[in-house]
Motif scaffolding. Structure first.
Motif, PDB file in Angstrom:
ATOM      1  N   LEU A   1      65.429  48.622 -55.309  1.00 43.32           N
ATOM      2  CA  LEU A   1      63.994  48.870 -55.463  1.00 43.32           C
ATOM      3  C   LEU A   1      63.309  47.736 -56.212  1.00 43.32           C
ATOM      4  O   LEU A   1      62.156  47.380 -55.914  1.00 43.32           O
ATOM      5  CB  LEU A   1      63.771  50.207 -56.179  1.00 43.32           C
ATOM      6  N   GLU A   2      64.011  47.160 -57.179  1.00 41.78           N
ATOM      7  CA  GLU A   2      63.442  46.027 -57.911  1.00 41.78           C
ATOM      8  C   GLU A   2      63.302  44.815 -56.995  1.00 41.78           C
ATOM      9  O   GLU A   2      62.296  44.105 -57.031  1.00 41.78           O
ATOM     10  CB  GLU A   2      64.318  45.688 -59.118  1.00 41.78           C
ATOM     11  N   LEU A   3      64.295  44.589 -56.155  1.00 42.10           N
ATOM     12  CA  LEU A   3      64.192  43.509 -55.172  1.00 42.10           C
ATOM     13  C   LEU A   3      63.014  43.739 -54.234  1.00 42.10           C
ATOM     14  O   LEU A   3      62.314  42.805 -53.846  1.00 42.10           O
ATOM     15  CB  LEU A   3      65.486  43.406 -54.359  1.00 42.10           C
ATOM     16  N   TRP A   4      62.817  44.991 -53.872  1.00 43.85           N
ATOM     17  CA  TRP A   4      61.734  45.320 -52.925  1.00 43.85           C
ATOM     18  C   TRP A   4      60.353  45.082 -53.531  1.00 43.85           C
ATOM     19  O   TRP A   4      59.383  44.864 -52.795  1.00 43.85           O
ATOM     20  CB  TRP A   4      61.865  46.768 -52.454  1.00 43.85           C
ATOM     21  N   GLU A   5      60.270  45.105 -54.853  1.00 42.64           N
ATOM     22  CA  GLU A   5      58.991  44.895 -55.527  1.00 42.64           C
ATOM     23  C   GLU A   5      58.636  43.413 -55.663  1.00 42.64           C
ATOM     24  O   GLU A   5      57.480  43.069 -55.924  1.00 42.64           O
ATOM     25  CB  GLU A   5      59.011  45.535 -56.927  1.00 42.64           C
ATOM     26  N   GLN A   6      59.620  42.533 -55.496  1.00 42.48           N
ATOM     27  CA  GLN A   6      59.361  41.103 -55.653  1.00 42.48           C
ATOM     28  C   GLN A   6      58.545  40.583 -54.475  1.00 42.48           C
ATOM     29  O   GLN A   6      58.609  41.093 -53.368  1.00 42.48           O
ATOM     30  CB  GLN A   6      60.677  40.327 -55.761  1.00 42.48           C
ATOM     31  N   ALA A   7      57.783  39.523 -54.733  1.00 41.26           N
ATOM     32  CA  ALA A   7      56.831  39.040 -53.728  1.00 41.26           C
ATOM     33  C   ALA A   7      57.505  38.353 -52.543  1.00 41.26           C
ATOM     34  O   ALA A   7      57.242  38.703 -51.383  1.00 41.26           O
ATOM     35  CB  ALA A   7      55.840  38.077 -54.385  1.00 41.26           C
ATOM     36  N   GLU A   8      58.376  37.401 -52.813  1.00 47.65           N
ATOM     37  CA  GLU A   8      58.929  36.584 -51.736  1.00 47.65           C
ATOM     38  C   GLU A   8      59.890  37.408 -50.874  1.00 47.65           C
ATOM     39  O   GLU A   8      60.685  38.191 -51.368  1.00 47.65           O
ATOM     40  CB  GLU A   8      59.649  35.352 -52.303  1.00 47.65           C
ATOM     41  N   ARG A   9      59.818  37.146 -49.570  1.00 47.89           N
ATOM     42  CA  ARG A   9      60.560  37.957 -48.606  1.00 47.89           C
ATOM     43  C   ARG A   9      62.069  37.802 -48.760  1.00 47.89           C
ATOM     44  O   ARG A   9      62.821  38.728 -48.414  1.00 47.89           O
ATOM     45  CB  ARG A   9      60.127  37.575 -47.183  1.00 47.89           C
ATOM     46  N   GLU A  10      62.526  36.677 -49.269  1.00 48.02           N
ATOM     47  CA  GLU A  10      63.971  36.481 -49.432  1.00 48.02           C
ATOM     48  C   GLU A  10      64.595  37.552 -50.323  1.00 48.02           C
ATOM     49  O   GLU A  10      65.772  37.894 -50.155  1.00 48.02           O
ATOM     50  CB  GLU A  10      64.261  35.098 -50.020  1.00 48.02           C
ATOM     51  N   TYR A  11      63.828  38.087 -51.268  1.00 51.33           N
ATOM     52  CA  TYR A  11      64.364  39.160 -52.121  1.00 51.33           C
ATOM     53  C   TYR A  11      64.705  40.393 -51.287  1.00 51.33           C
ATOM     54  O   TYR A  11      65.739  41.038 -51.502  1.00 51.33           O
ATOM     55  CB  TYR A  11      63.343  39.551 -53.192  1.00 51.33           C
ATOM     56  N   GLN A  12      63.833  40.743 -50.341  1.00 52.87           N
ATOM     57  CA  GLN A  12      64.113  41.897 -49.497  1.00 52.87           C
ATOM     58  C   GLN A  12      65.319  41.637 -48.592  1.00 52.87           C
ATOM     59  O   GLN A  12      66.124  42.535 -48.333  1.00 52.87           O
ATOM     60  CB  GLN A  12      62.880  42.267 -48.656  1.00 52.87           C
ATOM     61  N   TYR A  13      65.473  40.387 -48.131  1.00 46.27           N
ATOM     62  CA  TYR A  13      66.637  40.067 -47.310  1.00 46.27           C
ATOM     63  C   TYR A  13      67.936  40.203 -48.114  1.00 46.27           C
ATOM     64  O   TYR A  13      68.960  40.642 -47.577  1.00 46.27           O
ATOM     65  CB  TYR A  13      66.513  38.641 -46.759  1.00 46.27           C
ATOM     66  N   THR A  14      67.882  39.836 -49.383  1.00 40.44           N
ATOM     67  CA  THR A  14      69.059  40.000 -50.236  1.00 40.44           C
ATOM     68  C   THR A  14      69.357  41.480 -50.463  1.00 40.44           C
ATOM     69  O   THR A  14      70.521  41.892 -50.512  1.00 40.44           O
ATOM     70  CB  THR A  14      68.878  39.273 -51.573  1.00 40.44           C
ATOM     71  N   ALA A  15      68.307  42.287 -50.579  1.00 37.19           N
ATOM     72  CA  ALA A  15      68.514  43.740 -50.686  1.00 37.19           C
ATOM     73  C   ALA A  15      69.232  44.266 -49.449  1.00 37.19           C
ATOM     74  O   ALA A  15      70.156  45.087 -49.557  1.00 37.19           O
ATOM     75  CB  ALA A  15      67.171  44.449 -50.863  1.00 37.19           C
TER      76      ALA A  15
ATOM     77  N   LYS B   1      74.344  60.934 -47.498  1.00 40.52           N
ATOM     78  CA  LYS B   1      73.081  61.505 -46.996  1.00 40.52           C
ATOM     79  C   LYS B   1      71.944  61.346 -47.996  1.00 40.52           C
ATOM     80  O   LYS B   1      70.794  61.147 -47.612  1.00 40.52           O
ATOM     81  CB  LYS B   1      73.258  62.985 -46.659  1.00 40.52           C
ATOM     82  N   LYS B   2      72.266  61.451 -49.275  1.00 40.07           N
ATOM     83  CA  LYS B   2      71.227  61.364 -50.295  1.00 40.07           C
ATOM     84  C   LYS B   2      70.515  60.005 -50.257  1.00 40.07           C
ATOM     85  O   LYS B   2      69.360  59.877 -50.680  1.00 40.07           O
ATOM     86  CB  LYS B   2      71.818  61.590 -51.684  1.00 40.07           C
ATOM     87  N   ASP B   3      71.192  58.986 -49.720  1.00 38.83           N
ATOM     88  CA  ASP B   3      70.613  57.647 -49.674  1.00 38.83           C
ATOM     89  C   ASP B   3      69.571  57.487 -48.568  1.00 38.83           C
ATOM     90  O   ASP B   3      68.875  56.465 -48.514  1.00 38.83           O
ATOM     91  CB  ASP B   3      71.715  56.598 -49.516  1.00 38.83           C
ATOM     92  N   LEU B   4      69.436  58.477 -47.698  1.00 39.82           N
ATOM     93  CA  LEU B   4      68.376  58.407 -46.686  1.00 39.82           C
ATOM     94  C   LEU B   4      66.993  58.411 -47.327  1.00 39.82           C
ATOM     95  O   LEU B   4      66.053  57.834 -46.785  1.00 39.82           O
ATOM     96  CB  LEU B   4      68.500  59.570 -45.692  1.00 39.82           C
ATOM     97  N   ALA B   5      66.862  59.037 -48.481  1.00 35.86           N
ATOM     98  CA  ALA B   5      65.573  59.023 -49.189  1.00 35.86           C
ATOM     99  C   ALA B   5      65.218  57.601 -49.608  1.00 35.86           C
ATOM    100  O   ALA B   5      64.049  57.173 -49.507  1.00 35.86           O
ATOM    101  CB  ALA B   5      65.630  59.944 -50.408  1.00 35.86           C
ATOM    102  N   LEU B   6      66.215  56.857 -50.081  1.00 38.05           N
ATOM    103  CA  LEU B   6      65.992  55.446 -50.419  1.00 38.05           C
ATOM    104  C   LEU B   6      65.613  54.660 -49.175  1.00 38.05           C
ATOM    105  O   LEU B   6      64.664  53.855 -49.202  1.00 38.05           O
ATOM    106  CB  LEU B   6      67.258  54.847 -51.045  1.00 38.05           C
ATOM    107  N   MET B   7      66.323  54.886 -48.076  1.00 40.82           N
ATOM    108  CA  MET B   7      66.024  54.160 -46.844  1.00 40.82           C
ATOM    109  C   MET B   7      64.597  54.445 -46.370  1.00 40.82           C
ATOM    110  O   MET B   7      63.893  53.550 -45.906  1.00 40.82           O
ATOM    111  CB  MET B   7      67.035  54.509 -45.744  1.00 40.82           C
TER     112      MET B   7
END
Length: 220
Positions: A66-80, A93-99
């Motif tokens: 979630l912290e990676l997802w908050e960062q601006a540059e798209r590379e952070y989301q790719y690392t997530a 199954k509980k991780d579907l909420a995160l997804m």
């Protein structure tokens, strides 16, 4: 002690490339800023990051994602996404909420499609009841990207595809004018046609689908 985000940021900043960044931002319709680190080099950085932090040896860390997802540059989301892919065996199954959170935030095909076909697909394969418990609702959700995920999550299932669910979700979205929905329908049908071409042919002939979906779904 440096945080994982601080370490990753240092590695990205050391390799940032403004020329590449400009090209990558244009390719992504200027939805997101980039450091300008192309995929092969980014994977090298991720390998170094995972080795340096040993985060993969720790329990699955939703807060880190979630912290990676908050960062601006798209590379952070790719690392997530890379971190999630390396943690597939630990997902439940509980991780579907995160997804769902990741699919509906900073949404674009470059993150949604890997989330659909890898973690969501993996969870639903291990826990088939997840389809009726969670993904059924996504197929009719107001959020287009959740609907796309519902259509695509079985993309790699081949002979294990739940054909009834696939066709159900496509019918629910067949009237959509959204390009990304029409394209997803065609993509899902095309992939499944490699396993069951006659069933896909009959489905396309027996249902009213967008021209794009028919063209994509009929390729094989």
């Amino acid at each position: 002690m440096q945080s994982n985000i601080t370490i990753l940021t240092r590695l990205f900043q050391e390799r940032q490339n403004p020329v590449n960044a400009d090209q990558m931002e244009k390719y992504m319709k200027n939805h997101f800023p980039f450091f300008g680190i192309k995929s092969p080099e980014r994977k090298e950085i991720e390998k170094q990051f995972f080795q340096e932090t040993e985060i993969l040896k720790e329990p699955f860390n939703q807060d880190f994602i979630l912290e990676l997802w908050e960062q601006a540059e798209r590379e952070y989301q790719y690392t997530a996404l890379a971190y999630i892919e390396k943690s597939l065996k630990r997902l439940g199954k509980k991780d579907l909420a995160l997804m769902e959170t990741l699919i509906t935030k900073k949404s674009w095909w470059d993150t949604v499609d890997p989330l659909a076909s890898k973690p969501v697909g993996k969870i639903a394969q291990v826990y088939p009841e997840a389809a009726s418990e969670t993904i059924d609702a996504w197929a009719e959700h107001d959020d287009m990207w959740l609907r796309r995920t519902a259509i695509l999550f079985q993309l790699k299932y081949k002979q294990k595809t739940n054909e009834e669910k696939l066709f159900q979700y496509i019918r629910l979205n067949a009237g959509s004018k959204e390009f990304f929905i029409q394209k997803a329908i065609g993509w899902a049908l095309r992939e499944y046609s490699k396993t069951n071409p006659m069933s896909v042919k009959a489905f396309i002939e027996g249902n009213t689908l967008a021209r794009l979906s028919v063209r994509e779904g009929s390729k094989y």
